[in-house]
Design an enzyme around this catalytic site. Sequence first.
Site, PDB file in Angstrom:
ATOM      1  CG  ASP A  15      43.629  44.129  47.817  1.00 37.47           C
ATOM      2  OD1 ASP A  15      43.114  43.713  46.762  1.00 37.47           O
ATOM      3  OD2 ASP A  15      44.447  43.474  48.479  1.00 37.47           O
ATOM      4  CG  ASP A  24      40.320  40.128  45.432  1.00 32.46           C
ATOM      5  OD1 ASP A  24      40.986  39.349  44.716  1.00 32.46           O
ATOM      6  OD2 ASP A  24      40.836  40.965  46.182  1.00 32.46           O
TER       7      ASP A  24
END
Length: 205
Positions: free
Chosen positions: A144, A178
């Site tokens: 991330d 995402d």
Amino acid sequence: MSKKKLAILTIITAILLDQVIKVYVKTHYALGDGIEVFSWFQIHFTENNGMAMGFEFGGKAGKLFLTLFRLVAVSAIIYWLVGMLKRNVHNAVIVAISLIFSGAVGNIIDSIFYGVLFDASNHSVATLFSDTPYGTLFHGKVVDMFYFPMWQGNLPEWIPFIGGDFFTFFQYIFNPADAFISIGVALLFIYSKQAFPKEEEVLKE
């Protein structure tokens, strides 16, 4: 452009973009490092063992279950996409499902392969195709990096339970995969009549 070509182009572009950004971050930043692009947008490298937005899920066993679940979900998404390609649906629906599929595949690649492709990112920049990988197959960590702390401060005292607490909006760190899933879901919501037609509309087609 045919709907099939649109789906293939969307999927290839999204997966490549996701993986290029993740590999770049892995090979240029140590865990916890990053840069401030704007005050409200930062690149902040972090990894998680579980679900999107940094949530954790049941250790190694939970990680394996989550990866296998994603593989099953991806199969279902492919079936859904193929069904939609056979119908005269709006292109936005095809793009939406393709983005959701791409996002799921992007995070699956991390989960399955990154543990055996990279060494650890703790206190140093990771090496791709390392001789000393940090994990095993199916137990990789999801990368991330996107952080949008648009507002930080203490919440008003009158808010129940959390009044007076320090709060960051938006506090979650996420990745391109995402984002693709979120955009896909948003498009499905906007074009819900096309994506989820009533039975009689399907019969007419």
